[in-house]
Design an enzyme around this catalytic site. Structure first.
Site, short mmCIF file in Angstrom:
data_model
loop_
_atom_site.label_atom_id
_atom_site.label_comp_id
_atom_site.label_asym_id
_atom_site.label_seq_id
_atom_site.Cartn_x
_atom_site.Cartn_y
_atom_site.Cartn_z
N GLU A 37 26.39 -14.31 27.09
CA GLU A 37 27.65 -15.00 26.32
C GLU A 37 26.78 -16.40 25.78
O GLU A 37 27.19 -16.82 24.69
CB GLU A 37 28.58 -15.15 27.32
CG GLU A 37 29.40 -14.29 27.72
CD GLU A 37 29.92 -13.72 26.29
OE1 GLU A 37 30.66 -14.40 25.61
OE2 GLU A 37 30.01 -12.36 26.16
N CYS A 199 40.80 -4.11 5.72
CA CYS A 199 42.18 -4.02 6.42
C CYS A 199 42.77 -2.77 6.31
O CYS A 199 43.61 -2.44 7.27
CB CYS A 199 43.33 -4.88 5.22
SG CYS A 199 42.79 -6.57 5.31
N CYS A 202 41.79 -1.21 9.67
CA CYS A 202 42.03 -1.92 10.93
C CYS A 202 43.06 -1.39 11.90
O CYS A 202 44.26 -1.00 11.04
CB CYS A 202 42.40 -3.28 10.32
SG CYS A 202 42.85 -4.82 11.51
#
Length: 350
Positions: A37, A199, A202
């Site tokens: 991280e 999109c 998605c």
């Protein structure tokens, strides 16, 4: 409530089939997850993977990292950039070792007390390593939420960021924070990208207000493009008896703790050879003969662009500052990318 549940299930189902195969997702070790991280802050996954694997080979446990010399840590980190992350990671490992009995903290308050860990990184560690219901808000999550709910404000502004945090917190599915947060990151990286979002593929397109507007790229709004200043500097490769003279940068600040060839900022129109000779005498107490120009190097940092004019110099006397290093040992010291290029040229060519 129905839409919230549908968003959660749609994203989790998509992630189960399409989630990325990443090395830090194959471990339950909080230390390894923490390292990943920190490395992923401001750095792309493909760049991080080899550094992550090499770092864990060099420092397989928190104890190994805490006991390591900072110079060695910076050397293993070399090339990944944003070196404050390495310094903070090293310092935090010592704090965990001394004050948390060598165990990575598993509360938000304790994680936030460690250098280099902000709220989103803490949320990622809590959800990925400890399966706690903690929200995240990295760059990918900000973009996904901004488009999903047509949030028109700039995520860098406190009010908008606060709203996005509330959205992130509200969507965490009970008992599934780990895959949900991973899915958010993957969705933003793989489909809901900054440019040309996909999109049609998605899993959240049915719910997305940004897509419904016809211009999902408007979210989040782009901030004003910063003008990156250009800095010119002159650097000296000072040679004597098969050695070169190096300086070590202060432990904090830009490139803190790294080694470099002596260098100084210059103004336009300066006579570089004269400036270099006089400055080395003043700053390092050393007389030098300025020899030929090695070359002019360029590097772009996060906040400025650097042009570095590099000259060979011959030492004439003793120096008061700096450290003499054999050319054959330059590979052992941590350096920034531009100074490593100089070191490599010396090792390979002279």
């Amino acid at each position: 409530m129905i839409q919230k549940s549908a968003i959660q299930s749609s994203l989790l189902q998509w992630f189960e089939k399409n989630g990325r195969d990443l090395p830090w997702r194959k471990t339950k070790d909080p230390y390894a997850i923490w390292v990943s991280e920190i490395m992923l802050q401001q750095t792309q996954v493909t760049t991080v993977i080899p550094y992550y694997e090499n770092f864990l080979q060099s420092f397989p446990t928190l104890r190994h990292l805490a006991k390591a010399n900072l110079s060695k840590v910076l050397k293993v980190w070399e090339g990944l950039g944003y070196y404050s992350r390495a310094r903070n990671l090293h310092r935090a490992s010592q704090i965990v070792s001394n004050h948390f009995h060598g165990k990575i903290p598993h509360t938000l308050e304790d994680l936030l007390s460690l250098p280099g860990i902000g709220r989103s990184t803490a949320g990622a560690i809590l959800s990925f390593a400890f399966h706690k219901e903690a929200p995240i808000l990295d760059g990918n999550a900000k973009r996904v939420f901004s488009r999903l709910f047509a949030v028109s404000g700039n995520p860098g502004e406190r009010k908008t960021e606060g709203l996005l945090w509330k959205i992130s917190e509200s969507l965490i599915p009970k008992g599934f924070s780990n895959p949900f947060n991973q899915a958010l990151m993957d969705l933003g990286s793989m489909l809901c990208t900054a440019k040309e979002p996909e999109c049609d593929h998605c899993p959240l397109n049915y719910f997305c207000k940004g897509r419904a507007s016809g211009k999902p790229e408007r979210y989040p709004p782009k901030g004003l493009k910063r003008t990156i200043p250009h800095v010119e500097s002159v650097s000296a490769v000072i040679k004597k008896n098969g050695q070169v003279l190096l300086n070590r940068r202060p432990p904090s600040g830009l490139l803190g703790g790294l080694w470099e060839f002596p260098n100084w900022k210059i103004e336009e129109g300066e006579r570089l050879r004269l400036r270099l000779r006089n400055t080395i005498k003043k700053e390092m107490g050393l007389n030098v003969k300025v020899d030929e120009l090695i070359g002019v190097l360029h590097q772009t940092f996060s906040h400025f662009k650097l042009t570095l004019h590099v000259y060979y110099c011959v030492a004439m006397g003793k120096n008061k500052k700096g450290r003499w290093v054999a050319v054959g040992n330059l590979h052992l010291l941590p350096m920034s990318r531009i100074h490593r290029r100089i070191a490599n040229a010396l090792s390979g060519g002279r």
